[in-house]
Design an enzyme around this catalytic site. Structure first.
Site, mmCIF file in Angstrom:
data_model
loop_
_atom_site.group_PDB
_atom_site.id
_atom_site.type_symbol
_atom_site.label_atom_id
_atom_site.label_comp_id
_atom_site.label_asym_id
_atom_site.label_seq_id
_atom_site.Cartn_x
_atom_site.Cartn_y
_atom_site.Cartn_z
ATOM 1 N N GLY A 33 0.814 -1.217 0.000
ATOM 2 C CA GLY A 33 0.000 0.000 0.000
ATOM 3 C C GLY A 33 0.839 1.255 0.000
ATOM 4 N N ASP A 34 1.954 1.239 0.704
ATOM 5 C CA ASP A 34 2.873 2.372 0.721
ATOM 6 C C ASP A 34 3.356 2.679 -0.693
ATOM 7 O OD1 ASP A 34 4.779 4.302 1.927
ATOM 8 O OD2 ASP A 34 6.288 2.816 1.370
#
Length: 145
Positions: A33-34
């Site tokens: 997700g980062d």
């Protein structure tokens, strides 16, 4: 050719996770997700007129910092579904073993929750919802005083 090379030739992006998303650790979802959120932020910034590299970097940092992501999660919480809230909660409660550098522990955990949610939406194929939340996130940070 190894199996990895064959998969690369067949369509390397996006990779499918090796197991069902519900079995992927919240920390791993946050890791993905980062990266997804950072690419979205960079694409947004590149779409703006006349940005110099130094300004791009400073603006990107203000959007992807743990402090910003923590505030984003608080902003998004009222519109998250029960499933999304559950995923974020799992990300927030996950033990990463990393010590935050530029944020307090609470901000860091909320940032991890936000990144976990982004990774979950990406891997479950909820790309329209992912775009909606990322767009809302960027608008929120860009319009803060």
């Amino acid at each position: 050719m190894s199996g990895g090379d064959a998969k690369f030739e067949q369509g390397w992006f996006p990779y499918e996770p090796s197991k069902p998303t519900r079995l992927i650790s919240p920390i791993v979802l946050a890791y993905v997700g980062d990266a997804i959120y950072e690419v979205a932020v960079r694409q947004y910034l590149v779409s703006l007129p006349n940005l110099r590299p130094g300004h791009l970097h400073r603006t990107a940092t203000s959007l992807v910092s743990a402090k910003a992501q923590s505030a984003i999660l608080s902003h998004l919480e009222p519109v998250l579904t029960e499933e999304e809230q559950s995923v974020a909660r799992q990300g927030r409660n996950a033990k990463s073993g990393t010590i935050p550098k530029n944020a307090n522990v609470l901000e860091y955990r909320h940032a991890t929750a936000f990144e976990c949610l982004i990774g979950h939406l990406y891997y479950t194929g909820q790309h329209e919802r992912l775009q909606e939340l990322v767009h809302s996130s960027i608008e929120f940070v860009m319009n803060r005083p």
